[in-house]
Write an enzyme that holds these catalytic residues in place. Structure first.
Site, short mmCIF file in Angstrom:
data_model
loop_
_atom_site.label_atom_id
_atom_site.label_comp_id
_atom_site.label_asym_id
_atom_site.label_seq_id
_atom_site.Cartn_x
_atom_site.Cartn_y
_atom_site.Cartn_z
N GLU A 647 62.26 102.05 26.90
CA GLU A 647 62.12 102.01 28.36
C GLU A 647 63.24 102.86 28.91
O GLU A 647 64.41 102.52 28.74
CB GLU A 647 62.28 100.57 28.86
CG GLU A 647 61.29 99.58 28.30
CD GLU A 647 59.90 99.78 28.86
OE1 GLU A 647 59.78 100.34 29.97
OE2 GLU A 647 58.93 99.40 28.19
N CYS A 681 66.57 101.50 37.33
CA CYS A 681 65.67 102.53 36.82
C CYS A 681 64.53 102.76 37.81
O CYS A 681 64.00 103.85 37.92
CB CYS A 681 65.12 102.11 35.47
SG CYS A 681 64.43 100.45 35.51
P1 NAD Z 1 72.50 104.22 28.05
O1 NAD Z 1 71.36 104.94 27.45
O2 NAD Z 1 73.75 104.94 28.24
O3 NAD Z 1 72.83 102.95 27.19
C1 NAD Z 1 71.85 102.01 26.82
C2 NAD Z 1 72.25 101.35 25.52
O4 NAD Z 1 72.17 102.32 24.49
C3 NAD Z 1 73.66 100.83 25.51
O5 NAD Z 1 73.69 99.61 24.83
C4 NAD Z 1 74.40 101.89 24.71
O6 NAD Z 1 75.50 101.40 24.05
C5 NAD Z 1 73.34 102.30 23.73
N1 NAD Z 1 73.53 103.62 23.12
C6 NAD Z 1 74.23 104.65 23.59
N2 NAD Z 1 74.15 105.68 22.74
C7 NAD Z 1 73.38 105.29 21.72
C8 NAD Z 1 72.90 105.92 20.54
N3 NAD Z 1 73.21 107.17 20.25
N4 NAD Z 1 72.10 105.23 19.74
C9 NAD Z 1 71.73 103.98 20.05
N5 NAD Z 1 72.18 103.32 21.11
C10 NAD Z 1 72.97 103.97 21.95
O7 NAD Z 1 71.94 103.62 29.41
P2 NAD Z 1 72.71 102.73 30.49
O8 NAD Z 1 73.67 103.58 31.21
O9 NAD Z 1 73.20 101.48 29.87
O10 NAD Z 1 71.52 102.32 31.43
C11 NAD Z 1 71.07 103.14 32.44
C12 NAD Z 1 69.83 103.86 32.03
O11 NAD Z 1 68.85 102.91 31.62
C13 NAD Z 1 69.18 104.63 33.14
O12 NAD Z 1 68.68 105.83 32.65
C14 NAD Z 1 68.03 103.72 33.57
O13 NAD Z 1 66.99 104.39 34.21
C15 NAD Z 1 67.62 103.15 32.28
N6 NAD Z 1 66.91 101.91 32.47
C16 NAD Z 1 65.57 101.88 32.25
C17 NAD Z 1 64.86 100.71 32.45
C18 NAD Z 1 63.38 100.64 32.22
O14 NAD Z 1 62.84 99.52 32.18
N7 NAD Z 1 62.68 101.74 32.07
C19 NAD Z 1 65.53 99.58 32.87
C20 NAD Z 1 66.90 99.62 33.06
C21 NAD Z 1 67.58 100.80 32.85
#
Ligand code: NAD
Length: 886
Positions: A647, A681
C-alpha cells in the site's frame, strides 16, 4: 425556480433592511412584535464573519431609527418585569465566530464576544434586545458560553437565548440559564423555548459516529419534553422572560393554560411564530391576548436556502402539526391528543439488511467503533488525563521482543514528540540481521500450532485484543498524539480504526471457516479450505501508527500465520504497545515478534529471508517497489512465491465542479488537504477547479485556512499539528519553492507555533501540471490548485499521475458525478465530501496504479491475501456404487 422564489417570498420577509423595516413596522401596527434574523451563509472566513456582524449592526440601526415612530402597543412593549425593547434581533452565533465549537470554545467565545461588542454597544444605546439563536449540537455549549460572556460584559442589555426541547439535556440547560440569569443579569434573560430544527442533522451525526443521539428519537417525546420545559420556564417567570415558539396548537395552548394556572398575567407570556408559517395561528395568538412575536428572517434567497430547507422539512414531516392541520385538515381534537406518535421506530439505524452471503453476514454483524465524542466536556477531560498520564511515562527503552524474550540492543534510536522535539518518547532498540533470523526461526517453529487452531479460535483472540484496545483507548490515543504529532481527535480515530480492523477481520475469519460452496456432482465430494501461508513480515509506516500495523498484523495472524513486525522508526513506542496488547490478548509469544529497527538495514533481510512467505507493507512508493522487486527474486532454500501486499503513496486530486456548493467544497478541501498536516496517503494534494469560480473558491479557501488552529496535537482545539521530522519540513520547503517558481503562492498560514516541526499550510496555484509539485507526493500541508475549462479536462488531469489512491468530486450535477466516478482512476472515490477518513467495512481502502497492489484493507476480501486456498476432491465411487445416487 419559480416555486423556490415563491417559497422564499413566503418565508423570508425581505432581502435587505429597506425591505424588512417596513415589514416590521406593518407587523407592529397590526399588533405583532418581531425579532429580525439576518440569514447568513455558512461562515468559513473572518471576512464573512465581519460582514455578518456589520449587517447585524446595520439592521439594528435601521430598525432603531424607525421604531420610535411606531404607535404605542402596551402588550408588545411591557411585561410584568418592565419595558421591552421594540427592536429585537436574533443572531446566528456561528456566523459571528467560525470557532464557536465545543473544542475551540475558548477562542470562539473570545472572538464572538469581541466581534459582538459593537452590536451590544448599539443595543445598549438604542435599546434593543439581542437574542442568540441555538443551532446544532457542536455549537450549543459554546453558544451558551458566549451568552454568559456577553452577559458578563453587558449585564444591563436585554439578552435572549433559545432552549431546544428536542434535546435530552434541555431541562438541565434551562435550569442553568434560569439560575445564571437571576444571578448575573440586571434585566431578565429572554428564553425562547422551541422544539428544534436540526433533528435530521443531529441524528445523522450521531449515527455516523456511533454516538448517543442528543435529541429524542421520537417526535412525541419532544412534545412531552416541550410541555415539561414550558412548565419549568413559566415556574421561573421573572427570573427569565418566557417565550414559547411553536406552531403546534397543543403546545401553545398548554403554555397559555400553564401560565394562567400559575397566576401569570397574559402579558407575561410571549408566543413566537415564524414569518409566513401557519398564518391563522398568528391571528389566534394575538386574539387571546398573549404577546405574539414574529421571527422575521431577512436575506437573499440562496443564502437563505438552509433556512428554507428547515422550514420545508417542518411543513412536510408526517408528524408536523402544520402539515396535519393546515395541509391535511386533520380534526383539531385528534391533533390535540397527547398520544400521537407517528415517527416511532427510528431507533435502529435503518441500514439495509444484507443478504445471506458470507460477506453479508460480516456486514450485518459489524459496527464501527465509535469515535471519542469530543463535543462533550467529560470526554475531553478523559483524554486530557490520559495525555498527562502518558506524558509521565516517556523516555523508556524499548527492547526487541522475540518469543516473548526482551532483547535490548547496544544501539538505540530515539523517537521524539514532533511538537516538542526535546521530549524523547522512547529509545527503541535497533534490530540486526541476526535478530531477524532468530525471529523468523522462532516464528517457523511456533506457527504450525497456531495454524492448527480453528479460524474461530483465532478470531476470539483478535476480539479479546479489540477489547483490550478499547479498555486502553484514551491512553493509546494520547500516545499516538504525542509520538507522531497527530491531533487528538484523529489520534482517537486511529485507535478506533485499529479496533475496527481487529473485530472486522475476526468476523471475516469466522466466515472463512466454511470457505465457499463448490459445485458437486455424483461420485465426487469437493471441498475448499484455507491454509495459512506461514511466516510473514509486516512493515508499517508511522502516519497511522496503530491502525495500519494492527490491520496488517491482525489480518495475517487471524488467518493462521506468524508475523515478524517492524514498526516505523518514528513510531516504535506505539508499535511496542500494539505487540504487548496482542500478546496479552492471547497471541502466542512465538507467532508475533517485535523488531524495531532501521528500514534500510533490516527491511531487505526481512523481505529476502527464504522462509518469509509474504510481506505486508504500507509506506512510500520507493520502498514498496523495492520490496516488490526483492521479494520476486528466488533466494536459496526458498519454497514459496512470496505474496507481496504493498500500500503506497498518493497524489490525490479533488475536483470542484463549476456548479459546486462552495460551502461544501471549502470544508471538504480543508479537511482533505490539511488534516494531520497533509500526512495521510489519502490527503488531497491537488485541487482541480472547473469553470470560472476559481477566484471565489481560492479566496474562500485562503480565508478558511487563515482560521486553522495550529498547535499542540494533544489540545482538542488544534486543527493542524507539526510535521513528523525535520526532513519533512525541509521537503515541504523544497516543494513550496518549486511552487513559487512554477506558479504563485495564493496563501500560506503565517501563525506558526514554536518550537516543534510546524509549517504554515500553503495553497499554491500552478498554471499547468508541468511541475514536480503537480506529480510528486509531498506528504505535507501543501495544496496545488489548477484551473481547467471543463469536467473532462479535470478528470484527465486528475488521472495524469502515476498514483491512483483517492480522488473526489464536489458537484451538484448527478450526471457530472456519474461521469467522473466512472472515469477517475483511484481505489477510493469520494463524492461531495472530504477524500480522507476511510472507515473499516464502510470504505474498504487501497489504491491502484502505483499506489498499491489493490488489496482492500477493511474489505471483505482482505484476508484472501494471507491464505492458500486448497481444494480436496474425493472420489466417492466404491466398486461401482456411489452414495450420491442412492
Ligand atoms: P516509508 O516507506 O519511509 O517507511 C515505511 C516502512 O518501511 C517503515 O517501517 C520503514 O522503516 C520501512 N522501510 C524503509 N526502507 C525500507 C527498505 N529498504 N526495506 C524494507 N522496509 C523499509 O514510509 P513512511 O514515511 O513511514 O510513510 C509514509 C508513506 O506511506 C507515504 O508515501 C504514504 O502515502 C504511504 N502510506 C500509504 C498508505 C496506503 O494505505 N496506501 C497508508 C499510509 C501511508
Amino acid at each position: 425556480h419559480v416555486g423556490i422564489t415563491a417559497m422564499a417570498k413566503q418565508f423570508i420577509a425581505g432581502r435587505d433592511v429597506d425591505e424588512v423595516v417596513p415589514v416590521a413596522t406593518k407587523l407592529w401596527q397590526r399588533g405583532f412584535a418581531t425579532t429580525v434574523d439576518r440569514l447568513g451563509e455558512k461562515t468559513l472566513t473572518r471576512e464573512q464573519a465581519q460582514a455578518y456582524v456589520r449587517g447585524v449592526a446595520g439592521m439594528l440601526s435601521a430598525l432603531a431609527s424607525e421604531a420610535p415612530a411606531w404607535p404605542s402597543r402596551p402588550l408588545l412593549e411591557t411585561d410584568p418585569w418592565g419595558v421591552l425593547p421594540r427592536v429585537n434581533l436574533s443572531i446566528k452565533p456561528t456566523a459571528v465566530s467560525p470557532h464557536l465549537t465545543a473544542t475551540a470554545m475558548t477562542l470562539g467565545v473570545q472572538e464572538g464576544a469581541d466581534a459582538l461588542d459593537p452590536v451590544m454597544e448599539l443595543a445598549s444605546a438604542l435599546h434593543a434586545t439581542v437574542h442568540l439563536d441555538t443551532e446544532y449540537d457542536e455549537a450549543k455549549d459554546a453558544t451558551f458560553a458566549l451568552l454568559r460572556e456577553l452577559g458578563r460584559r453587558w449585564p444591563a442589555v436585554s439578552l435572549g437565548c433559545v432552549v431546544q426541547a428536542y434535546r435530552r439535556d434541555a431541562e438541565d440547560d434551562l435550569r442553568e440559564l434560569i439560575r445564571w440569569s437571576a444571578a448575573t443579569l440586571e434585566v431578565p434573560l429572554h428564553v425562547r423555548l422551541v422544539k428544534g430544527a436540526y433533528w435530521d442533522h443531529e441524528m445523522v451525526v450521531a449515527r455516523a459516529n456511533g454516538w448517543p443521539a442528543p435529541v429524542w428519537d421520537r417526535k412525541h417525546d419532544s412534545d412531552v419534553a416541550f410541555e415539561h420545559c414550558a412548565s419549568v420556564l413559566l415556574g421561573h417567570a421573572g427570573e427569565v422572560r418566557p417565550a414559547i415558539a411553536s406552531h403546534n396548537l397543543r403546545s401553545i395552548a398548554y403554555a397559555v393554560c400553564a401560565a394562567r394556572a400559575a397566576g401569570l398575567a397574559d402579558h407575561a407570556l410571549e408566543v413566537q411564530l415564524l414569518y409566513g408559517m401557519a398564518a391563522p395561528l398568528h391571528e389566534a395568538v394575538r386574539e387571546i391576548g398573549v404577546r405574539p412575536r414574529v421571527y422575521t428572517p431577512m436575506g437573499e434567497l440562496v443564502i437563505g436556502m438552509a433556512y428554507l430547507v428547515r422550514r420545508l422539512l417542518e411543513n412536510t414531516a408526517n408528524d408536523s402539526f402544520v402539515r396535519q392541520r393546515f395541509v391535511e385538515g386533520k380534526e383539531i381534537g385528534e391533533l390535540l391528543d397527547a398520544g400521537t406518535d407517528e415517527r416511532g421506530g427510528t431507533s435502529d439505524d435503518g441500514s439495509e439488511v444484507p443478504g445471506a452471503t458470507r460477506e453479508g453476514a460480516v456486514v450485518a454483524a459489524f459496527r464501527n467503533e465509535p469515535l471519542a465524542e469530543l463535543r462533550r466536556e467529560p470526554v475531553r477531560a478523559r483524554l486530557a488525563r490520559a495525555v498527562e498520564a502518558v506524558g509521565t511515562g516517556l523516555g523508556v527503552t524499548l527492547p526487541v521482543v522475540i518469543d516473548g524474550e526482551r532483547v535490548t540492543t547496544s544501539m538505540t534510536l530515539p523517537s521524539v514528540d514532533p511538537a516538542r522535539p526535546d521530549v524523547v518518547v522512547a529509545h527503541s532498540s535497533v534490530a540486526t540481521t541476526d535478530l531477524v533470523n532468530s525471529a523468523v526461526d522462532v516464528a517457523l517453529r511456533a506457527q504450525p500450532e497456531w495454524a492448527a487452531r480453528t479460524m474461530a479460535e483465532r478470531a476470539a483472540v483478535m476480539e479479546a485484543a479489540a477489547d483490550l484496545y478499547r479498555a486502553h483507548k484514551a491512553e493509546l490515543a494520547a500516545l499516538v498524539a504525542i509520538e507522531v504529532g497527530k491531533p487528538i481527535a484523529e489520534a482517537d480515530a486511529d485507535v478506533a480504526e485499529a479496533v475496527d480492523f481487529l473485530r472486522y477481520y475476526a468476523l471475516c475469519a469466522r466466515g472463512m471457516e466454511a470457505a465457499y460452496p463448490l459445485v458437486q456432482v455424483a461420485g465426487e465430494h469437493n471441498t475448499i479450505r484455507f491454509r495459512a501461508r506461514g511466516v510473514g513480515t509486516v512493515i508499517a509506516p508511522w502516519n497511522f501508527p496503530l491502525a495500519i500495523p494492527t490491520g496488517m498484523t491482525a489480518g495475517a495472524l487471524v488467518a493462521g500465520n506468524a508475523v515478524v513486525f517492524k514498526p516505523a522508526e518514528q513510531s516504535p513506542a506505539i508499535g511496542a504497545r500494539m505487540v504487548s496488547l496482542l500478546h496479552e490478548a492471547g497471541v502466542p509469544a512465538g507467532v508475533l515478534a517485535y523488531l524495531p529497527g532501521i528500514g534500510e538495514e533490516i527491511g531487505p533481510a526481512l523481505v529476502e529471508h527464504p522462509s518469509v512467505s509474504f510481506v505486508a507493507f504500507t509506506g512510500s512508493r520507493a520502498v514498496g517497489l523495492d520490496i516488490n522487486e526483492r521479494a520476486a527474486r528466488l533466494a536459496a532454500g526458498q519454497r514459496t512465491v512470496k505474496r507481496v501486499i504493498t500500500e503506497m503513496g498518493g497524489k490525490n486530486a479533488l475536483i470542484v465542479d463549476s456548479d459546486a456548493d462552495l460551502d461544501v467544497a471549502v470544508p471538504a478541501v480543508l479537511r482533505s488537504a490539511f488534516g494531520y498536516a497533509g500526512q495521510k496517503c489519502s490527503a488531497a494534494s491537488r485541487l482541480i477547479v472547473v469553470g470560472d469560480r476559481a477566484d471565489e473558491l481560492l479566496t474562500k479557501l485562503a480565508g478558511a485556512m487563515d482560521l486553522l488552529i495550529l498547535g499542540a496535537p494533544t489540545d482538542p482545539a488544534t486543527d493542524v499539528g507539526p510535521l513528523i521530522e525535520p526532513a519533512a519540513v525541509a521537503r515541504f520547503e523544497h516543494y513550496l519553492d518549486i511552487g513559487r517558481r512554477d506558479g504563485r503562492v495564493v496563501f500560506q498560514v503565517s501563525h506558526v507555533p514554536e518550537p516543534g516541526w510546524f509549517v504554515g499550510p500553503a495553497l499554491v496555484e500552478l498554471p499547468s501540471a508541468a511541475s514536480a509539485l503537480a506529480t510528486d507526493e509531498v506528504f505535507a500541508p501543501l495544496l496545488a490548485a489548477f484551473r481547467v475549462g471543463d469536467l473532462d479536462e479535470a478528470i484527465a488531469m486528475a488521472n495524469e499521475v502515476d498514483y491512483g489512491l483517492t480522488a473526489g468530486i464536489i458537484s451538484r450535477s448527478p450526471s457530472h458525478i456519474a461521469h467522473a466516478v466512472a472515469r477517475l482512476e483511484a481505489g477510493n472515490v469520494y463524492v461531495n465530501r472530504a477524500i480522507t477518513g476511510a472507515m473499516v467495512g464502510r470504505h474498504p481502502f487501497g489504491g491502484m496504479k502505483l499506489s498499491g497492489t489493490g488489496a482492500k484493507a477493511g474489505g471483505a476480501d482482505y484476508l484472501a491475501q494471507f491464505v492458500h486456498p486448497t481444494v480436496v476432491c474425493e472420489n466417492t465411487v466404491r466398486q461401482g456404487f456411489t452414495p450420491d445416487l442412492a
